[in-house]
Scaffold this motif. Structure first.
Motif, PDB file in Angstrom:
ATOM      1  N   SER A  15       0.820  -1.209   0.000  1.00 37.02           N
ATOM      2  CA  SER A  15       0.000   0.000   0.000  1.00 37.02           C
ATOM      3  C   SER A  15       0.845   1.245   0.000  1.00 37.02           C
ATOM      4  N   THR A  16       0.289   2.285  -0.596  1.00 37.86           N
ATOM      5  CA  THR A  16       1.002   3.541  -0.752  1.00 37.86           C
ATOM      6  C   THR A  16       0.727   4.454   0.418  1.00 37.86           C
ATOM      7  N   SER A  17       1.747   5.063   0.937  1.00 36.63           N
ATOM      8  CA  SER A  17       1.602   5.999   2.048  1.00 36.63           C
ATOM      9  C   SER A  17       0.879   7.237   1.596  1.00 36.63           C
ATOM     10  N   SER A  18       0.148   7.849   2.527  1.00 38.34           N
ATOM     11  CA  SER A  18      -0.547   9.094   2.192  1.00 38.34           C
ATOM     12  C   SER A  18       0.279  10.312   2.519  1.00 38.34           C
ATOM     13  N   SER A  19       1.454  10.111   3.025  1.00 40.46           N
ATOM     14  CA  SER A  19       2.341  11.230   3.342  1.00 40.46           C
ATOM     15  C   SER A  19       3.380  11.380   2.278  1.00 40.46           C
ATOM     16  N   THR A  42      -4.609   8.153  -4.468  1.00 36.20           N
ATOM     17  CA  THR A  42      -5.671   7.172  -4.556  1.00 36.20           C
ATOM     18  C   THR A  42      -6.290   7.252  -5.940  1.00 36.20           C
ATOM     19  N   LEU A  43      -6.316   6.120  -6.633  1.00 39.45           N
ATOM     20  CA  LEU A  43      -6.850   6.105  -7.984  1.00 39.45           C
ATOM     21  C   LEU A  43      -8.363   5.907  -7.912  1.00 39.45           C
ATOM     22  N   SER A  44      -9.111   6.899  -8.349  1.00 41.83           N
ATOM     23  CA  SER A  44     -10.571   6.843  -8.317  1.00 41.83           C
ATOM     24  C   SER A  44     -11.088   6.003  -9.470  1.00 41.83           C
ATOM     25  N   GLY A  45     -12.411   5.789  -9.465  1.00 36.79           N
ATOM     26  CA  GLY A  45     -13.028   5.069 -10.567  1.00 36.79           C
ATOM     27  C   GLY A  45     -12.819   5.754 -11.907  1.00 36.79           C
ATOM     28  N   PRO A  46     -13.081   7.069 -12.021  1.00 33.46           N
ATOM     29  CA  PRO A  46     -12.800   7.757 -13.291  1.00 33.46           C
ATOM     30  C   PRO A  46     -11.320   7.714 -13.673  1.00 33.46           C
ATOM     31  N   LEU A  48       0.138   0.357 -15.612  1.00 31.44           N
ATOM     32  CA  LEU A  48       0.368  -0.638 -14.563  1.00 31.44           C
ATOM     33  C   LEU A  48       1.071  -0.024 -13.364  1.00 31.44           C
ATOM     34  N   ALA A  49       2.047   0.849 -13.621  1.00 32.41           N
ATOM     35  CA  ALA A  49       2.783   1.465 -12.517  1.00 32.41           C
ATOM     36  C   ALA A  49       1.865   2.331 -11.664  1.00 32.41           C
ATOM     37  N   THR A  50       0.950   3.062 -12.296  1.00 33.46           N
ATOM     38  CA  THR A  50       0.009   3.894 -11.552  1.00 33.46           C
ATOM     39  C   THR A  50      -0.931   3.034 -10.722  1.00 33.46           C
ATOM     40  N   VAL A  51      -1.423   1.955 -11.290  1.00 34.17           N
ATOM     41  CA  VAL A  51      -2.303   1.050 -10.545  1.00 34.17           C
ATOM     42  C   VAL A  51      -1.572   0.471  -9.343  1.00 34.17           C
ATOM     43  N   GLN A  52      -0.332   0.025  -9.554  1.00 33.96           N
ATOM     44  CA  GLN A  52       0.440  -0.568  -8.464  1.00 33.96           C
ATOM     45  C   GLN A  52       0.710   0.445  -7.351  1.00 33.96           C
ATOM     46  N   ALA A  53       0.948   1.691  -7.721  1.00 34.97           N
ATOM     47  CA  ALA A  53       1.360   2.695  -6.746  1.00 34.97           C
ATOM     48  C   ALA A  53       0.186   3.366  -6.037  1.00 34.97           C
ATOM     49  N   THR A  54      -1.032   3.216  -6.552  1.00 36.87           N
ATOM     50  CA  THR A  54      -2.151   3.976  -5.992  1.00 36.87           C
ATOM     51  C   THR A  54      -3.314   3.115  -5.533  1.00 36.87           C
ATOM     52  N   THR A  55      -3.141   1.807  -5.521  1.00 37.13           N
ATOM     53  CA  THR A  55      -4.217   0.923  -5.069  1.00 37.13           C
ATOM     54  C   THR A  55      -3.664  -0.134  -4.127  1.00 37.13           C
ATOM     55  N   THR A  56      -4.536  -0.696  -3.313  1.00 33.75           N
ATOM     56  CA  THR A  56      -4.154  -1.765  -2.394  1.00 33.75           C
ATOM     57  C   THR A  56      -5.306  -2.763  -2.292  1.00 33.75           C
ATOM     58  N   GLY A  57      -4.993  -3.941  -1.777  1.00 32.63           N
ATOM     59  CA  GLY A  57      -6.000  -4.924  -1.425  1.00 32.63           C
ATOM     60  C   GLY A  57      -6.981  -5.245  -2.538  1.00 32.63           C
ATOM     61  N   ARG A  58      -8.274  -5.255  -2.179  1.00 29.50           N
ATOM     62  CA  ARG A  58      -9.302  -5.618  -3.149  1.00 29.50           C
ATOM     63  C   ARG A  58      -9.389  -4.619  -4.292  1.00 29.50           C
ATOM     64  N   HIS A  59      -9.134  -3.354  -3.990  1.00 28.40           N
ATOM     65  CA  HIS A  59      -9.147  -2.332  -5.044  1.00 28.40           C
ATOM     66  C   HIS A  59      -8.097  -2.653  -6.101  1.00 28.40           C
ATOM     67  N   ARG A 118      -7.555  15.584 -14.819  1.00 26.88           N
ATOM     68  CA  ARG A 118      -8.528  15.745 -13.744  1.00 26.88           C
ATOM     69  C   ARG A 118      -8.635  14.539 -12.823  1.00 26.88           C
ATOM     70  N   THR A 119      -8.246  13.361 -13.282  1.00 25.51           N
ATOM     71  CA  THR A 119      -8.565  12.159 -12.514  1.00 25.51           C
ATOM     72  C   THR A 119      -7.381  11.281 -12.134  1.00 25.51           C
ATOM     73  N   VAL A 120      -6.244  11.433 -12.794  1.00 19.40           N
ATOM     74  CA  VAL A 120      -5.121  10.531 -12.557  1.00 19.40           C
ATOM     75  C   VAL A 120      -4.082  11.206 -11.662  1.00 19.40           C
ATOM     76  N   PRO A 121      -3.749  10.614 -10.517  1.00 28.44           N
ATOM     77  CA  PRO A 121      -2.754  11.218  -9.627  1.00 28.44           C
ATOM     78  C   PRO A 121      -1.336  11.040 -10.160  1.00 28.44           C
ATOM     79  N   GLU A 122      -0.447  11.926  -9.748  1.00 31.98           N
ATOM     80  CA  GLU A 122       0.962  11.821 -10.124  1.00 31.98           C
ATOM     81  C   GLU A 122       1.693  10.950  -9.108  1.00 31.98           C
ATOM     82  N   THR A 123       2.488  10.012  -9.580  1.00 32.50           N
ATOM     83  CA  THR A 123       3.329   9.191  -8.715  1.00 32.50           C
ATOM     84  C   THR A 123       4.684   9.013  -9.385  1.00 32.50           C
TER      85      THR A 123
END
Length: 501
Positions: A6-10, A44-48, A158-169, A225-230
């Protein structure tokens, strides 16, 4: 998948992150430590946001297959020779394959959203260049550039998914990525046939490229608007020697296999194939030396200590070779052998796409209960489907169409849906989030190289058999060759870890 990634929020790495070592320092008998990717902004990667990155994942795969049914009209319009037509397909695939790992590394270093945006914009511009190409060689050059743009864009998904999601998400996101990849490869050919025959505004084959432009504009708006930077918390500089050697090795293998048959297998093709082995060894030696020195090479050999990644990639190779070879051969057989229109040839595989989509939705639930044995069942179903297609070709030629292909295509589609999405989850299940770009790049490079290799090998086998055996017998023989590849994937699936984390 493990929630320890999981990715830290800090903005600062956690203590566990700072104490984690790289894969290169982990003993071969232990699982490498997992460290989170350093977040930049929202993590956190949202649905959009997931929809947007999956749209970016779909475009390159669709464009690998969309030209298969457009090649005859490109030939008539641009007076392209057979070797040049093959380069329209292979130029894209080779550029895409050789630059994927580099694209993943640059995303880790410069920011994944930034590379995704840049790659997406370049993909739109090169698609426009393909659609406006005045000559065959201009089209080839634009396709090579389009492949390079795709290589910058796809690893960031794939890198964005790996870095911004955890567990069931994350499990859900990875399943959707695999489903998107498989569905894109099938629907690309269907969409190509529809667009060519529709001849939108008189554009003919050019519409298969021009259709990308409005989609790219939409994706660019959504990304901001929807994709976070990592990015990676400890980004490494680009591995120059590794990048050059990997590029040369893949070119040495794919270029002669793609162009050799149509060129008559001149001396350069054999010299190139002979150079593949020493170039591959040199690449491995350079990467191992960098890995042991504590640096992060382009493809860290220590990454292959992960059993799930190593065994999963070995299985991806024959699966992708057989899949891409089948798609190419069916398109040629139906159009050139039976004289079908691009629309009929494309829609003949529509049942495969529809069944793939439906079955892939059930994949996560099946895996939760039965583990990776679902992949084995999928391989058996695919084998049965390919066998039914071969039987239909043998019995009904030259009247092979959607109805005759339906049972086999539907069964093969179901089998593929039980393999590819789950296999992607398996491969990346243990990759540390800090190396998400590298892991995703390695996986997609293996897949893309195998897709290009499938067209080169099974496609060349089919075309070389046609003059002596006729179209029907050549098609059946090639399908039996694909059946052997499917049998190999079934055997390899038994060596996968039983559970998916």
């Amino acid at each position: 998948m493990s929630t320890s990634t999981s990715t830290s929020s800090s903005p600062s790495p956690s203590p566990s992150s700072s104490s984690s070592s790289s894969l290169s320092s982990a003993p071969s008998t232990q699982r490498p430590p997992v460290a989170p990717a350093a977040p930049v902004g929202t993590t956190t990667l949202s649905g959009p946001g997931l929809f947007t990155v999956l749209l970016g994942a779909a475009l390159p795969l669709i464009d690998f297959f969309i030209v298969n049914v457009a090649l005859p009209t490109i030939d008539r319009d641009l007076s392209a020779s057979e070797p040049v037509l093959e380069l329209v397909v292979a130029g894209y695939g080779i550029a895409y394959a050789v630059l994927l790992v580099l694209g993943g590394r640059l995303g880790d270093l410069l920011g994944r959203r930034r590379l995704f945006l840049g790659g997406m914009a370049a993909f739109g511009l090169t698609s426009l260049a393909c659609g406006l190409a005045p000559t065959a060689w201009t089209l080839v050059a634009a396709r090579v550039a389009q492949g390079a743009a795709a290589a910058a864009m796809l690893p960031q998904v794939l890198a964005t998914v790996q870095a911004t999601t955890t567990g069931r998400h994350r499990a859900r996101a990875m399943s959707m990525y695999g489903a998107t990849a498989g569905l894109s490869m099938v629907t690309g050919q269907v969409l190509g046939g529809v667009l060519v025959s529709a001849d939108v505004l008189g554009t003919g084959w050019r519409s298969v490229f021009l259709v990308n432009v409005p989609v790219v504009v939409l994706a660019l708006i959504l990304t901001g608007r929807t994709v976070p930077e990592t990015r990676s918390p400890r980004p490494e500089p680009v591995d120059g020697p590794g990048t050059v050697l990997l590029t040369l090795a893949l070119l040495a293998l794919l270029a002669p296999l793609t162009e050799g048959r149509s060129a008559g297998w001149p001396l350069w093709t054999w010299l190139s194939l002979a150079a593949f082995v020493p170039l591959s060894y040199a690449f491995y030696a350079v990467e191992r030396r960098a890995d042991r020195a504590g640096r992060t090479p382009l493809v860290p050999p220590s990454l292959f200590r992960l059993t799930s990644l190593r065994r999963g990639i070995v299985m991806v190779l024959p699966f992708s070779v057989g899949f891409s070879g089948f798609m190419f051969v069916i398109a040629v057989a139906l159009q050139q052998g039976e004289g079908q229109s691009a629309t009929r040839a494309g829609l003949a595989l529509a049942p495969m796409a529809l069944v793939f989509f439906a079955v892939s939705l059930a994949g996560p639930r099946l895996v939760a209960r039965w583990g990776t044995r679902v992949i084995t069942v999928g391989g058996l179903a695919q084998a049965a489907g390919v066998a039914l297609i071969a039987l239909a070709a043998w019995r009904t030629w030259p009247d092979l169409g959607t109805v005759q292909l339906l049972p086999g295509a539907a069964l093969a589609g179901a089998g593929q849906a039980l393999q590819l999405p789950i296999l992607f989850r398996v491969i990346l299940s243990e990759v540390p989030a800090q190396r998400a770009g590298v892991g995703g790049g390695v996986m997609t490079t293996a897949q893309q190289a195998a897709l290009a290799l499938g067209v080169a090998t099974l496609g060349s086998l089919f075309l070389s058999l046609v003059p002596g055996m006729g179209m029907r017998d050549a098609l059946v023989a090639t399908l039996l060759a694909q059946l052997a590849a499917v049998a190999l994937t079934v055997g390899l699936s038994l060596r996968l870890p039983r559970t998916v984390k």
